[in-house]
Design a protein around this motif. Structure first.
Motif, PDB file in Angstrom:
ATOM      1  N   ALA A  44       0.842  -1.197   0.000  1.00  8.06           N
ATOM      2  CA  ALA A  44       0.000   0.000   0.000  1.00  8.06           C
ATOM      3  C   ALA A  44       0.880   1.251   0.000  1.00  8.06           C
ATOM      4  O   ALA A  44       1.879   1.324   0.708  1.00  8.06           O
ATOM      5  CB  ALA A  44      -0.910  -0.004   1.212  1.00  8.06           C
ATOM      6  N   ILE A  45       0.509   2.240  -0.845  1.00  8.18           N
ATOM      7  CA  ILE A  45       1.247   3.491  -0.904  1.00  8.18           C
ATOM      8  C   ILE A  45       0.620   4.453   0.102  1.00  8.18           C
ATOM      9  O   ILE A  45      -0.541   4.844  -0.041  1.00  8.18           O
ATOM     10  CB  ILE A  45       1.208   4.085  -2.323  1.00  8.18           C
ATOM     11  N   ALA A  46       1.390   4.812   1.092  1.00  8.19           N
ATOM     12  CA  ALA A  46       0.868   5.708   2.120  1.00  8.19           C
ATOM     13  C   ALA A  46       0.818   7.127   1.579  1.00  8.19           C
ATOM     14  O   ALA A  46       1.773   7.595   0.963  1.00  8.19           O
ATOM     15  CB  ALA A  46       1.755   5.648   3.358  1.00  8.19           C
ATOM     16  N   PRO A  47      -0.298   7.816   1.754  1.00  9.61           N
ATOM     17  CA  PRO A  47      -0.358   9.205   1.293  1.00  9.61           C
ATOM     18  C   PRO A  47       0.605  10.082   2.087  1.00  9.61           C
ATOM     19  O   PRO A  47       0.906   9.784   3.255  1.00  9.61           O
ATOM     20  CB  PRO A  47      -1.815   9.605   1.565  1.00  9.61           C
ATOM     21  N   PRO A  48       1.106  11.142   1.483  1.00 13.04           N
ATOM     22  CA  PRO A  48       2.014  12.023   2.222  1.00 13.04           C
ATOM     23  C   PRO A  48       1.261  12.750   3.326  1.00 13.04           C
ATOM     24  O   PRO A  48       0.026  12.835   3.310  1.00 13.04           O
ATOM     25  CB  PRO A  48       2.500  12.992   1.141  1.00 13.04           C
ATOM     26  N   PRO A  49       1.988  13.282   4.268  1.00 17.12           N
ATOM     27  CA  PRO A  49       1.328  14.067   5.325  1.00 17.12           C
ATOM     28  C   PRO A  49       0.588  15.249   4.705  1.00 17.12           C
ATOM     29  O   PRO A  49       0.908  15.675   3.594  1.00 17.12           O
ATOM     30  CB  PRO A  49       2.494  14.539   6.203  1.00 17.12           C
ATOM     31  N   PRO A  50      -0.397  15.774   5.397  1.00 16.50           N
ATOM     32  CA  PRO A  50      -1.119  16.931   4.850  1.00 16.50           C
ATOM     33  C   PRO A  50      -0.211  18.146   4.723  1.00 16.50           C
ATOM     34  O   PRO A  50       0.828  18.248   5.370  1.00 16.50           O
ATOM     35  CB  PRO A  50      -2.228  17.173   5.876  1.00 16.50           C
ATOM     36  N   VAL A  51      -0.608  19.053   3.859  1.00 17.17           N
ATOM     37  CA  VAL A  51       0.126  20.316   3.714  1.00 17.17           C
ATOM     38  C   VAL A  51       0.148  21.019   5.068  1.00 17.17           C
ATOM     39  O   VAL A  51      -0.893  21.173   5.712  1.00 17.17           O
ATOM     40  CB  VAL A  51      -0.541  21.217   2.660  1.00 17.17           C
ATOM     41  N   THR A  52       1.333  21.426   5.485  1.00 14.35           N
ATOM     42  CA  THR A  52       1.478  22.023   6.816  1.00 14.35           C
ATOM     43  C   THR A  52       2.392  23.233   6.754  1.00 14.35           C
ATOM     44  O   THR A  52       3.571  23.111   6.393  1.00 14.35           O
ATOM     45  CB  THR A  52       2.056  21.000   7.812  1.00 14.35           C
ATOM     46  N   ALA A 224      -4.637  35.184  10.196  1.00 15.12           N
ATOM     47  CA  ALA A 224      -5.555  34.042  10.126  1.00 15.12           C
ATOM     48  C   ALA A 224      -5.941  33.747   8.678  1.00 15.12           C
ATOM     49  O   ALA A 224      -6.012  32.579   8.265  1.00 15.12           O
ATOM     50  CB  ALA A 224      -6.793  34.319  10.969  1.00 15.12           C
ATOM     51  N   ARG A 225      -6.177  34.783   7.915  1.00 11.64           N
ATOM     52  CA  ARG A 225      -6.557  34.596   6.512  1.00 11.64           C
ATOM     53  C   ARG A 225      -5.426  33.949   5.716  1.00 11.64           C
ATOM     54  O   ARG A 225      -5.643  33.008   4.943  1.00 11.64           O
ATOM     55  CB  ARG A 225      -6.909  35.945   5.888  1.00 11.64           C
ATOM     56  N   LEU A 226      -4.209  34.419   5.923  1.00  8.30           N
ATOM     57  CA  LEU A 226      -3.072  33.883   5.188  1.00  8.30           C
ATOM     58  C   LEU A 226      -2.703  32.482   5.671  1.00  8.30           C
ATOM     59  O   LEU A 226      -2.277  31.634   4.875  1.00  8.30           O
ATOM     60  CB  LEU A 226      -1.875  34.826   5.325  1.00  8.30           C
ATOM     61  N   PHE A 227      -2.870  32.225   6.950  1.00 10.33           N
ATOM     62  CA  PHE A 227      -2.601  30.887   7.495  1.00 10.33           C
ATOM     63  C   PHE A 227      -3.548  29.868   6.864  1.00 10.33           C
ATOM     64  O   PHE A 227      -3.129  28.782   6.440  1.00 10.33           O
ATOM     65  CB  PHE A 227      -2.756  30.896   9.011  1.00 10.33           C
ATOM     66  N   ALA A 228      -4.828  30.221   6.790  1.00 12.25           N
ATOM     67  CA  ALA A 228      -5.808  29.321   6.176  1.00 12.25           C
ATOM     68  C   ALA A 228      -5.503  29.108   4.696  1.00 12.25           C
ATOM     69  O   ALA A 228      -5.582  27.987   4.179  1.00 12.25           O
ATOM     70  CB  ALA A 228      -7.218  29.883   6.355  1.00 12.25           C
ATOM     71  N   ALA A 229      -5.132  30.180   4.009  1.00 14.56           N
ATOM     72  CA  ALA A 229      -4.836  30.069   2.583  1.00 14.56           C
ATOM     73  C   ALA A 229      -3.609  29.199   2.338  1.00 14.56           C
ATOM     74  O   ALA A 229      -3.577  28.397   1.396  1.00 14.56           O
ATOM     75  CB  ALA A 229      -4.619  31.459   1.987  1.00 14.56           C
ATOM     76  N   GLY A 230      -2.598  29.348   3.185  1.00 10.60           N
ATOM     77  CA  GLY A 230      -1.389  28.563   3.005  1.00 10.60           C
ATOM     78  C   GLY A 230      -1.608  27.082   3.211  1.00 10.60           C
ATOM     79  O   GLY A 230      -1.057  26.249   2.481  1.00 10.60           O
ATOM     80  N   ASN A 231      -2.408  26.727   4.185  1.00  9.18           N
ATOM     81  CA  ASN A 231      -2.623  25.321   4.500  1.00  9.18           C
ATOM     82  C   ASN A 231      -3.690  24.659   3.645  1.00  9.18           C
ATOM     83  O   ASN A 231      -3.713  23.433   3.521  1.00  9.18           O
ATOM     84  CB  ASN A 231      -2.970  25.171   5.984  1.00  9.18           C
ATOM     85  N   ALA A 261       6.224  22.844   2.883  1.00 12.93           N
ATOM     86  CA  ALA A 261       4.853  22.784   3.388  1.00 12.93           C
ATOM     87  C   ALA A 261       4.045  21.723   2.656  1.00 12.93           C
ATOM     88  O   ALA A 261       3.271  20.982   3.264  1.00 12.93           O
ATOM     89  CB  ALA A 261       4.191  24.153   3.247  1.00 12.93           C
ATOM     90  N   ALA A 262       4.224  21.628   1.338  1.00 13.50           N
ATOM     91  CA  ALA A 262       3.494  20.629   0.553  1.00 13.50           C
ATOM     92  C   ALA A 262       3.861  19.208   0.963  1.00 13.50           C
ATOM     93  O   ALA A 262       3.050  18.289   0.825  1.00 13.50           O
ATOM     94  CB  ALA A 262       3.777  20.838  -0.930  1.00 13.50           C
ATOM     95  N   LEU A 263       5.061  19.029   1.480  1.00 13.63           N
ATOM     96  CA  LEU A 263       5.501  17.715   1.953  1.00 13.63           C
ATOM     97  C   LEU A 263       5.223  17.522   3.434  1.00 13.63           C
ATOM     98  O   LEU A 263       5.658  16.527   4.022  1.00 13.63           O
ATOM     99  CB  LEU A 263       7.002  17.549   1.682  1.00 13.63           C
ATOM    100  N   GLY A 264       4.500  18.464   4.038  1.00 16.51           N
ATOM    101  CA  GLY A 264       4.185  18.355   5.458  1.00 16.51           C
ATOM    102  C   GLY A 264       5.365  18.606   6.355  1.00 16.51           C
ATOM    103  O   GLY A 264       5.402  18.130   7.496  1.00 16.51           O
ATOM    104  N   ALA A 265       6.338  19.363   5.858  1.00 17.78           N
ATOM    105  CA  ALA A 265       7.576  19.572   6.612  1.00 17.78           C
ATOM    106  C   ALA A 265       7.826  21.038   6.927  1.00 17.78           C
ATOM    107  O   ALA A 265       8.979  21.466   7.020  1.00 17.78           O
ATOM    108  CB  ALA A 265       8.755  19.008   5.823  1.00 17.78           C
ATOM    109  N   ALA A 266       6.759  21.817   7.107  1.00 16.12           N
ATOM    110  CA  ALA A 266       6.928  23.231   7.461  1.00 16.12           C
ATOM    111  C   ALA A 266       6.013  23.601   8.617  1.00 16.12           C
ATOM    112  O   ALA A 266       5.542  24.727   8.713  1.00 16.12           O
ATOM    113  CB  ALA A 266       6.643  24.119   6.251  1.00 16.12           C
ATOM    114  N   GLY A 267       5.785  22.649   9.489  1.00 17.09           N
ATOM    115  CA  GLY A 267       4.945  22.897  10.653  1.00 17.09           C
ATOM    116  C   GLY A 267       5.705  23.569  11.770  1.00 17.09           C
ATOM    117  O   GLY A 267       6.827  24.076  11.586  1.00 17.09           O
ATOM    118  N   ASP A 268       5.122  23.565  12.954  1.00 19.51           N
ATOM    119  CA  ASP A 268       5.737  24.242  14.096  1.00 19.51           C
ATOM    120  C   ASP A 268       7.108  23.661  14.441  1.00 19.51           C
ATOM    121  O   ASP A 268       7.987  24.381  14.921  1.00 19.51           O
ATOM    122  CB  ASP A 268       4.820  24.141  15.316  1.00 19.51           C
TER     123      ASP A 268
END
Length: 368
Positions: A44-52, A224-231, A261-268
């Motif tokens: 099974a191919i695991a989906p990447p983490p969500p955009v973060t 808040a607007r830009l955070f939502a748009a980015g994610n 971020a697209a690879l889920g590697a730009a979180g906190d």
């Protein structure tokens, strides 16, 4: 059941035939079942983490967006001397480092609005090993992100959207600088106060310096607007065609943040990486030089119309120039080779959309 009649003298032949038939019947008996082993299913191919994308990027971006919006409210046709000083205080209220970083952070959110780029990057996230390799490559060399699928579309959104800000600022600068000359004309009723020497010139210069030293704070609603748009990759309603490389370091860094971020590697947990990628020395230097030129302009300025010129040239226009330098790479054009029989000779041109050299102060008054 068939009966076989044995006759004397024929017994050996008949017996042999009977045995052959028995052997043939035995060979036609039901075979033993063969165990069938099915091939294992493909892994099974695991989906990447969500955009973060962490909130720090959105906060930095909101600083840039809010400030450029405020400067965009400056208009020519100042009715009195105080309105010029208000524009001065509004336009001088930025820290070069924060504004530069905010622009790159904003550009990364613009890049995340490109489905071509986000999907192009995320295809490398299905394999955990490959995902880690891509992340490491981006961190090691941010320019690597510009080679990923869809990067040209993301860069197109950055250059086009920031280009709209540049165009608006340039229009304002043209109008304000032109008004600095118009207001000196005798038929302009504002001339009576525009030519009067400014009182407390040292105070208003120090005020500009003090305002420049204040920390710029993010706007909660804009963040808040830009955070939502980015994610989410939605919400800014942008459209643009692709823009081919080469890209400036600022654009390349913005693409790198977006790719992480697209690879889920730009979180906190990755703030150290995203903050490092918002640093662009060229952009910071341009804005710092602009601020120094503003101080010099104010130090030399005496009547209000000269302050008006300082606002147009070393606040509004320089912001447009620095944004241009940060987002638009120089383009090399070469003419077709021709012979020397009177035809044009080959030339090479390096059009520079903006450079720190253009930040030098120009004469602030007509006839000076």
């Amino acid at each position: 059941m068939s009966l076989v009649h044995l006759r004397r003298g024929a017994a050996p032949v008949v017996v042999f035939a009977a045995l052959a038939v028995a052997s043939l019947l035995a060979s036609c008996s039901t075979p033993e079942p063969v165990a069938v082993v099915e091939a294992p299913p493909p892994p099974a191919i695991a989906p990447p983490p969500p955009v973060t994308l962490n909130a720090g990027v959105a906060d930095a971006a909101s600083i840039y967006v809010s400030f450029i919006r405020d400067v965009g409210t400056i208009r020519a046709g100042f009715p009195d001397a105080e309105s010029i000083q208000q524009a001065m205080r509004k336009g001088a209220a930025y820290d070069p480092t924060q504004l530069s970083r905010g622009m790159i952070a904003y550009a990364s959110i613009l890049a995340l609005q490109s489905p071509e780029f986000v999907m192009g990057v995320r295809q490398y996230g299905n394999d955990p090993v490959q995902r880690r390799q891509i992340i490491a490559a981006i961190i090691n060399d941010p320019a690597y992100a510009a080679t990923l699928p869809g990067a040209d579309y993301a860069a197109g959104l950055i250059i086009s959207t920031v280009g709209q800000d540049i165009s608006a600022l340039t229009t304002i600068a043209d109008a304000v600088e032109g008004d600095a000359y118009t207001i000196q004309e005798r038929r302009d009723p504002r001339r009576r106060w525009a030519v009067v020497p400014i009182a407390n010139r040292e105070v208003r210069l120090q005020t500009a310096k003090t305002i420049s030293e204040r920390q710029m704070l993010p706007t909660a609603e804009e963040s808040a607007r830009l955070f939502a748009a980015g994610n989410s990759g939605r919400g800014l309603n942008l459209s643009s065609g692709p823009s081919r490389a080469p890209y400036t370091p600022a654009v390349a860094n913005a693409l790198a943040i977006a790719a992480l971020a697209a690879l889920g590697a730009a979180g906190d947990d990755a703030r150290a990486n995203t903050e490092a990628l918002t640093v662009d020395q060229n952009s910071e230097f341009c804005l710092t030089m602009s601020k120094l030129n503003l101080y010099q302009c104010l130090a030399a300025s005496r009547p209000s119309y000269e302050d008006m010129f300082c606002v147009g040239r070393h606040i509004v226009r320089d912001l447009a120039t620095c944004a241009t330098t940060s987002t638009r790479a120089a383009v090399v054009t070469v003419t077709d080779p021709v012979d020397t029989t009177g035809q044009p000779t080959p030339t090479v041109s390096l059009p520079q959309p903006g450079s720190t050299a253009s930040l030098n102060s120009a004469p602030a008054t007509a006839g000076h």
